[in-house]
Design a protein around this motif. Structure first.
Motif, PDB file in Angstrom:
ATOM      1  N   LYS A  86     101.549 -31.591   2.448  1.00  0.00           N
ATOM      2  CA  LYS A  86     102.656 -32.545   1.614  1.00  0.00           C
ATOM      3  C   LYS A  86     104.374 -32.117   3.088  1.00  0.00           C
ATOM      4  CE  LYS A  86     105.639 -30.690  -1.031  1.00  0.00           C
ATOM      5  NZ  LYS A  86     106.407 -30.398  -2.616  1.00  0.00           N
ATOM      6  N   VAL A  87     104.210 -33.699   3.160  1.00  0.00           N
ATOM      7  CA  VAL A  87     105.146 -33.755   4.364  1.00  0.00           C
ATOM      8  C   VAL A  87     106.544 -33.899   3.353  1.00  0.00           C
ATOM      9  CG1 VAL A  87     105.973 -35.252   6.198  1.00  0.00           C
ATOM     10  CG2 VAL A  87     103.685 -34.151   5.757  1.00  0.00           C
ATOM     11  N   THR A  88     108.172 -33.853   3.684  1.00  0.00           N
ATOM     12  CA  THR A  88     109.615 -34.321   3.147  1.00  0.00           C
ATOM     13  C   THR A  88     110.289 -34.525   3.987  1.00  0.00           C
ATOM     14  OG1 THR A  88     108.923 -33.242   0.540  1.00  0.00           O
ATOM     15  CG2 THR A  88     111.144 -33.905   1.205  1.00  0.00           C
ATOM     16  N   ILE A  89     110.290 -35.818   4.302  1.00  0.00           N
ATOM     17  CA  ILE A  89     111.697 -36.144   4.855  1.00  0.00           C
ATOM     18  C   ILE A  89     112.931 -37.264   4.262  1.00  0.00           C
ATOM     19  CG2 ILE A  89     109.880 -37.155   6.839  1.00  0.00           C
ATOM     20  CD1 ILE A  89     110.222 -39.902   6.733  1.00  0.00           C
ATOM     21  N   GLY A  90     113.933 -36.642   4.727  1.00  0.00           N
ATOM     22  CA  GLY A  90     115.300 -37.710   4.046  1.00  0.00           C
ATOM     23  C   GLY A  90     115.625 -38.755   4.874  1.00  0.00           C
TER      24      GLY A  90
END
Length: 225
Positions: free
Chosen positions: A176-180
């Motif tokens: 899982k990749v999370t970016i703001g």
């Protein structure tokens, strides 16, 4: 070296469009389909804008794309649906002292020191984390503006605002990749034309593979770049 600017209209009602618009990882792959495998671009910049006029993919690359297959799957094939222009027209217009309206989707981040693993003589590590608040994200932009060759007013009255914010979570290679992300709009004054031209081609900030870093310019009296 030539540079090209491409705008592709996306039909959000098509089944495949939901998939690529919902995942920067899938869109990254779809962008790659615009180039022949034997002549890929060095590192294209791309951005998706959702506007009242429609949904558009913007692309800057050092190789002229052929978005035919992209348009057939995600766009408006009967209406053409895309155009490519020589980016030199924009780059040549960037001169010290000139003012432009701009738009940028970016990934504002900061480095945080992390302690070493317990019981191991490992030095402190650093990890990259997204800024969470709009205040932090705006500060991230204004602190870097000078290094990018632009001025956006002073700290008390900056000529930039955040018009959209998002936290994107998607899968990539089984993890899982999370970016703001934050979308910045406003007016800038060119202070270092050479540096700004370089950034317009190479990008601003991190997460460029995921639709961040492409800044577009328009005449300063334009409503929207």
């Amino acid at each position: 070296m030539s540079t090209y600017f491409t705008r592709i209209a996306i039909n959000p009602r098509r089944r495949g469009s939901h998939r690529v618009l919902g995942s920067p990882h899938f869109m990254h792959g779809a962008v790659g389909s615009c180039f022949a495998p034997t002549a890929p671009p060095e590192r294209p910049l791309w951005r998706v804008d959702r506007t009242t006029q429609g949904v558009f993919l913007y692309l800057v690359s050092d190789v002229a794309p052929d978005p035919t297959s992209f348009v057939e799957e995600y766009g408006w094939p009967l209406a053409g649906g895309w155009e490519t222009r020589d980016y030199a027209v924009v780059l040549d217009a960037v001169r010290n002292g000139r003012q432009f309206a701009f738009r940028l989707t970016a990934n504002p981040v900061h480095n945080v020191r992390m302690p070493g693993r317990s019981g191991e003589p490992e030095p402190q590590r650093t990890t990259r984390l997204s800024h969470v608040t709009a205040t932090q994200q705006l500060k991230w932009f204004t602190e870097r503006a000078q290094g990018w060759g632009i001025s956006v007013g002073d700290d008390d009255a900056p000529s930039v605002e955040i018009v959209e914010r998002a936290l994107l979570t998607f899968g990539r290679q089984g993890r899982k990749v999370t970016i703001g992300t934050a979308v910045f709009e406003g007016e800038l004054t060119v202070t270092d034309e050479g540096e700004l031209r370089r950034r317009l081609v190479t990008g601003f900030g991190h997460a460029k593979a995921y639709g961040c870093g492409l800044l577009t310019l328009a005449p300063s009296d334009s409503h929207r770049p």
